[in-house]
Design a protein around this motif. Structure first.
Motif, PDB file in Angstrom:
ATOM      1  N   TYR A 339      -0.473  12.530 -15.253  1.00  0.00           N
ATOM      2  CA  TYR A 339       0.353  12.134 -14.061  1.00  0.00           C
ATOM      3  C   TYR A 339       1.733  12.084 -14.524  1.00  0.00           C
ATOM      4  CZ  TYR A 339      -3.176  10.637 -10.651  1.00  0.00           C
ATOM      5  OH  TYR A 339      -3.912  10.759  -9.677  1.00  0.00           O
ATOM      6  N   GLU A 360       1.572   5.151   0.479  1.00  0.00           N
ATOM      7  CA  GLU A 360       0.157   4.736   0.030  1.00  0.00           C
ATOM      8  C   GLU A 360      -0.825   4.436   0.914  1.00  0.00           C
ATOM      9  OE1 GLU A 360       1.432   0.686  -1.269  1.00  0.00           O
ATOM     10  OE2 GLU A 360       2.124   1.301  -3.068  1.00  0.00           O
ATOM     11  N   SER A 361      -0.504   4.718   2.045  1.00  0.00           N
ATOM     12  CA  SER A 361      -1.534   4.797   3.319  1.00  0.00           C
ATOM     13  C   SER A 361      -2.029   6.099   3.480  1.00  0.00           C
ATOM     14  CB  SER A 361      -0.840   4.254   4.626  1.00  0.00           C
ATOM     15  OG  SER A 361       0.124   5.023   5.014  1.00  0.00           O
ATOM     16  N   LYS A 362      -1.331   7.197   3.141  1.00  0.00           N
ATOM     17  CA  LYS A 362      -1.839   8.472   3.237  1.00  0.00           C
ATOM     18  C   LYS A 362      -2.158   9.232   2.139  1.00  0.00           C
ATOM     19  CE  LYS A 362       0.733   8.951   7.494  1.00  0.00           C
ATOM     20  NZ  LYS A 362       1.735   9.701   8.505  1.00  0.00           N
ATOM     21  N   THR A 363      -2.187   8.729   0.786  1.00  0.00           N
ATOM     22  CA  THR A 363      -2.703   9.279  -0.396  1.00  0.00           C
ATOM     23  C   THR A 363      -3.244   8.132  -1.331  1.00  0.00           C
ATOM     24  OG1 THR A 363      -0.375   8.823  -1.525  1.00  0.00           O
ATOM     25  CG2 THR A 363      -0.409  10.815  -0.053  1.00  0.00           C
ATOM     26  N   SER A 364      -3.342   8.806  -2.642  1.00  0.00           N
ATOM     27  CA  SER A 364      -4.181   7.709  -3.346  1.00  0.00           C
ATOM     28  C   SER A 364      -3.126   7.484  -4.673  1.00  0.00           C
ATOM     29  CB  SER A 364      -5.485   8.512  -3.872  1.00  0.00           C
ATOM     30  OG  SER A 364      -5.340   9.570  -4.671  1.00  0.00           O
ATOM     31  N   TYR A 365      -1.740   7.929  -4.433  1.00  0.00           N
ATOM     32  CA  TYR A 365      -0.812   7.816  -5.483  1.00  0.00           C
ATOM     33  C   TYR A 365      -0.268   6.210  -5.475  1.00  0.00           C
ATOM     34  CZ  TYR A 365      -1.119  12.903  -4.521  1.00  0.00           C
ATOM     35  OH  TYR A 365      -1.675  14.032  -4.332  1.00  0.00           O
ATOM     36  N   ASP A 366      -0.174   5.904  -6.524  1.00  0.00           N
ATOM     37  CA  ASP A 366       0.519   4.460  -6.741  1.00  0.00           C
ATOM     38  C   ASP A 366       2.210   4.735  -6.775  1.00  0.00           C
ATOM     39  OD1 ASP A 366      -1.956   3.336  -7.322  1.00  0.00           O
ATOM     40  OD2 ASP A 366      -1.756   3.550  -9.492  1.00  0.00           O
ATOM     41  N   THR A 367       2.695   3.775  -6.028  1.00  0.00           N
ATOM     42  CA  THR A 367       4.206   3.683  -5.827  1.00  0.00           C
ATOM     43  C   THR A 367       4.726   1.997  -6.353  1.00  0.00           C
ATOM     44  OG1 THR A 367       4.211   2.633  -3.783  1.00  0.00           O
ATOM     45  CG2 THR A 367       4.034   4.786  -3.885  1.00  0.00           C
TER      46      THR A 367
END
Length: 370
Positions: A339, A360-367
């Protein structure tokens, strides 16, 4: 408010002032002048102003308010030029410069015998974009807008009240200070920090000549904490010259500060070093987060992303669908099959929070916020 307003200097600040006035007072006529005629024409095309002006003497006689929105050195030139024209009785002239003592003194000496009221002004807001195309009517929302009137003139108090009404659409927090108090505060929280940032860059630049790893390693956190060193050199040259006395005093205090922490390090005083950083942390953590200050805020969102083709366009596409504007985007670090970190900068904290929810609602990526 049915008034004629002239904005001299159609950049980010001047354009944003014009938009804020027009939003709150649609009956007001906004005239715009810029030494670059193309900027004046563009401002009219973008409906930032109502009419473009190409010669000041053609319009100043009918203006109720005049905003000088140019660099501090040019402000003095504009004041002198305005004094050579027949101005409207009871006209209020103000500026937006980040230094006040010299400008107010010169304005008072020039306008004093002309029946013109000058009120020093400084909206403490900005952006990492420039030009009239970046102007926004909400640029000054929650920012401090400082007035430095001539306290000995009764007309100054009335002028400040009128300016507050005119600028109500900015939704700024208005403050009144003396020119001397303003320049001292601005020196501490804005002018001197720019000097420190530039000095850190100079130190790294010198060490870069003897160690080739400096430049690549500085691409991370060092680059972030010295962002303000990328500011306009001409502007900062003029600010440092105009606020010379305040900054000379701050240099002495800074040297004392460095001597203190140097002594702690030299003598291995662990407790004092800890307290030094803890005191700084506590003060910084207690600073307001919902208001804008003298240095433009950076609203950054960091996104942990996998390294595969199209990932950046995927993220920006999601934000575009939600009509969330970004001001900058950069991949901080990527390595094959692991990553990386995508840093996205926004104009406001509101935009950053919207982007966070969107990603965050449309992907699995952390922010996480910067």
């Amino acid at each position: 408010m049915n008034s004629n307003v002239l904005v001299i200097g159609l950049g980010l600040i001047g354009g944003s002032i014009a938009l804020a006035i027009k939003k709150e007072h649609p009956d007001t006529t906004i005239y715009g002048f810029d030494k670059n005629k193309e900027s004046s024409l563009l401002a009219k095309t973008l409906k930032v102003i109502d009419e473009a002006v190409f010669e000041l003497e053609d319009i100043v006689h009918k203006c109720d308010f005049i905003f000088i929105s140019v660099p501090v050195k040019q402000t003095i030139d504009i004041i002198q030029e305005l004094s050579s024209y027949p101005l409207k009785k009871d006209v209020i002239v103000t500026d937006v410069g980040s230094t006040k003592q010299q400008i107010v003194q010169i304005a008072d000496s020039i306008f004093g015998n002309l029946g013109v009221t000058f009120v020093g002004g400084h909206p403490m807001a900005g952006s990492h974009k420039s030009g009239v195309v970046a102007a926004k009517e909400h640029l000054f929302e929650n920012a401090f807008y400082i007035f430095t009137p001539h306290n000995e003139k009764p007309s100054s108090n009335l002028a400040v009240k009128q300016l507050k009404v005119l600028l109500n659409g900015t939704k700024a927090n208005f403050l009144i200070m003396t020119p001397e108090e303003h320049d001292r505060v601005a020196g501490v929280i804005s002018h001197f920090p720019h000097i420190v940032a530039a000095s850190l860059v100079h130190q790294a630049q010198k060490y870069d000549k003897v160690n080739e790893l400096v430049r690549p390693l500085a691409a991370g956190g060092f680059r972030d904490i010295t962002r303000i060193a990328s500011s306009n050199p001409s502007m900062w040259r003029d600010i440092l010259i105009q606020n010379r006395n305040v900054l000379l005093d701050l240099f002495e205090k800074w040297i004392d500060e460095m001597e203190q922490i140097k002594n702690f390090v030299a003598n291995g005083k662990g407790d004092q070093i800890y307290d030094y950083f803890m005191d700084a942390k506590n003060f910084r953590d207690g600073l307001p987060t919902r208001t804008k200050g003298a240095i433009p805020s950076f609203y950054d969102l960091y996104v942990d992303i996998p390294d595969y083709p199209g990932i950046v366009s995927e993220i920006t596409g999601l934000l575009a669908q939600e009509r969330i504007s970004i001001t900058n985007i950069r991949i901080i670090e990527t390595r094959e099959e692991i990553y990386g970190v995508l840093r996205i900068s926004f104009q406001s904290d509101e935009d950053r929070q919207k982007a966070k929810v969107c990603i965050e609602s449309k992907t699995s990526y952390d922010t996480y916020n910067g």
